[in-house]
Design a protein around this motif. Structure first.
Motif, short mmCIF file in Angstrom:
data_model
loop_
_atom_site.label_atom_id
_atom_site.label_comp_id
_atom_site.label_asym_id
_atom_site.label_seq_id
_atom_site.Cartn_x
_atom_site.Cartn_y
_atom_site.Cartn_z
N ASP A 22 0.91 -1.14 -0.06
CA ASP A 22 0.15 0.20 -0.19
C ASP A 22 0.82 1.13 -0.13
OD1 ASP A 22 -2.40 -1.40 0.07
OD2 ASP A 22 -2.83 -1.13 2.01
N ALA A 23 1.87 1.24 0.86
CA ALA A 23 2.76 2.36 0.89
C ALA A 23 3.59 2.58 -0.41
CB ALA A 23 3.74 2.38 1.97
N HIS A 24 3.87 1.40 -1.23
CA HIS A 24 4.83 1.36 -2.26
C HIS A 24 3.97 2.09 -3.33
CE1 HIS A 24 6.88 0.33 -5.81
NE2 HIS A 24 5.86 -0.43 -6.05
N MET A 25 2.40 1.67 -3.33
CA MET A 25 1.79 1.95 -4.37
C MET A 25 1.23 3.52 -4.32
SD MET A 25 1.57 -0.32 -6.73
CE MET A 25 0.16 0.12 -7.62
N ALA A 26 1.14 3.94 -3.10
CA ALA A 26 0.75 5.42 -2.88
C ALA A 26 1.90 6.38 -3.34
CB ALA A 26 0.40 5.69 -1.42
N ASN A 27 3.00 5.91 -3.14
CA ASN A 27 4.26 6.78 -3.73
C ASN A 27 4.31 6.59 -5.33
OD1 ASN A 27 6.68 8.25 -3.14
ND2 ASN A 27 7.77 6.62 -3.59
N ILE A 28 4.03 5.53 -5.76
CA ILE A 28 4.11 5.18 -7.21
C ILE A 28 3.19 6.16 -7.92
CG2 ILE A 28 3.89 3.73 -9.12
CD1 ILE A 28 6.64 3.27 -8.01
N HIS A 29 1.88 6.11 -7.34
CA HIS A 29 0.96 6.83 -7.76
C HIS A 29 1.17 8.41 -7.89
CE1 HIS A 29 -2.24 4.28 -8.86
NE2 HIS A 29 -1.68 3.36 -7.83
N VAL A 30 1.91 8.90 -6.98
CA VAL A 30 2.34 10.47 -6.82
C VAL A 30 3.34 10.67 -7.79
CG1 VAL A 30 3.44 12.05 -5.28
CG2 VAL A 30 1.62 10.69 -4.42
N MET A 31 4.15 9.70 -7.99
CA MET A 31 5.35 9.83 -8.96
C MET A 31 4.97 9.72 -10.43
SD MET A 31 8.38 7.82 -7.08
CE MET A 31 9.59 8.14 -8.06
N LYS A 32 3.77 8.90 -10.80
CA LYS A 32 3.18 8.86 -12.00
C LYS A 32 2.74 10.11 -12.29
CE LYS A 32 1.45 6.71 -15.70
NZ LYS A 32 2.10 6.81 -16.89
N ALA A 33 2.11 10.68 -11.42
CA ALA A 33 1.42 12.13 -11.58
C ALA A 33 2.19 13.18 -11.88
CB ALA A 33 0.23 12.47 -10.35
N ASP A 34 3.57 13.10 -11.46
CA ASP A 34 4.32 14.16 -11.41
C ASP A 34 5.30 13.92 -12.71
OD1 ASP A 34 6.50 12.68 -10.60
OD2 ASP A 34 6.55 13.70 -8.57
N GLY A 35 5.18 12.67 -13.26
CA GLY A 35 6.13 12.40 -14.30
C GLY A 35 7.31 11.46 -14.06
N ARG A 36 7.37 11.35 -12.99
CA ARG A 36 8.81 10.49 -12.66
C ARG A 36 8.88 9.13 -13.04
NH1 ARG A 36 10.01 12.09 -6.77
NH2 ARG A 36 7.85 12.18 -6.72
N ILE A 37 7.58 8.34 -12.95
CA ILE A 37 7.26 7.23 -13.19
C ILE A 37 6.48 6.95 -14.52
CG2 ILE A 37 5.80 5.09 -12.49
CD1 ILE A 37 8.52 5.48 -10.85
N ILE A 38 7.01 6.47 -15.27
CA ILE A 38 6.37 6.18 -16.78
C ILE A 38 5.61 5.02 -16.70
CG2 ILE A 38 6.71 5.81 -19.28
CD1 ILE A 38 9.73 7.04 -18.57
N ASP A 39 5.86 4.06 -16.37
CA ASP A 39 4.97 2.86 -16.28
C ASP A 39 5.92 1.59 -15.38
OD1 ASP A 39 2.74 1.16 -16.72
OD2 ASP A 39 3.17 1.10 -18.98
N GLY A 40 5.02 0.70 -15.22
CA GLY A 40 5.78 -0.35 -14.44
C GLY A 40 4.54 -1.54 -14.07
N GLY A 41 5.39 -2.46 -13.37
CA GLY A 41 4.28 -3.57 -13.04
C GLY A 41 5.15 -4.72 -12.21
N ALA A 42 4.40 -5.77 -11.72
CA ALA A 42 5.14 -6.63 -11.08
C ALA A 42 5.62 -7.86 -11.99
CB ALA A 42 4.02 -7.58 -9.86
N ILE A 43 6.72 -8.53 -11.78
CA ILE A 43 7.02 -9.69 -12.39
C ILE A 43 6.44 -10.86 -11.77
CG2 ILE A 43 9.15 -11.12 -12.83
CD1 ILE A 43 10.81 -8.58 -12.76
N LEU A 44 5.90 -11.72 -12.54
CA LEU A 44 5.24 -12.89 -11.85
C LEU A 44 5.91 -14.27 -12.52
CD1 LEU A 44 1.69 -11.81 -13.15
CD2 LEU A 44 3.01 -11.29 -10.92
N ASP A 45 5.96 -15.03 -11.49
CA ASP A 45 6.46 -16.63 -11.77
C ASP A 45 5.30 -17.42 -12.55
OD1 ASP A 45 4.72 -17.35 -9.79
OD2 ASP A 45 6.45 -17.92 -8.24
N ASP A 46 5.52 -18.36 -12.75
CA ASP A 46 4.56 -19.49 -13.54
C ASP A 46 3.38 -19.43 -12.58
OD1 ASP A 46 6.38 -19.75 -15.56
OD2 ASP A 46 7.02 -21.63 -14.67
#
Length: 96
Positions: A22-46
């Motif tokens: 939750d803390a990670h996602m809250a920060n990522i959303h702020v950084m997406k809004a200000d342009g520092r994060i372009i995109d991203g996501g989780a790496i998943l196993d099988d």
């Protein structure tokens, strides 16, 4: 400068990842809004279990990226065990 981060979780980090998500996602959303994060996501196993992250981001320079990583909860809390940092140049799509 644009970067691709390939972040591999530490063994048995899933519980810690979920506890701090939750803390990670809250920060990522702020950084997406200000342009520092372009995109991203989780790496998943099988089994569709999260085992890492891919982050496309943009910072003034490598020093600014390093400053972000010092505050990123997944890095601070040891969720991400290994972070590969690649400088990239994104495609300029015709519709952008």
């Amino acid at each position: 400068m644009q970067f691709a981060l390939i972040c591999r979780d530490a063994p048995d980090a899933l519980a810690k990842r979920l506890a701090t998500r939750d803390a990670h996602m809250a920060n990522i959303h702020v950084m997406k809004a200000d342009g520092r994060i372009i995109d991203g996501g989780a790496i998943l196993d099988d089994d569709d279990t999260m085992t890492g992250s891919v982050v496309l981001c943009e910072f003034e320079d490598r020093k600014a990226l390093d400053a972000y990583l010092e505050t990123e909860i997944y890095a601070r809390e040891g969720v991400w065990e290994k972070i590969e940092i690649l400088q990239i140049k994104r495609v300029k799509w015709k519709d952008q």
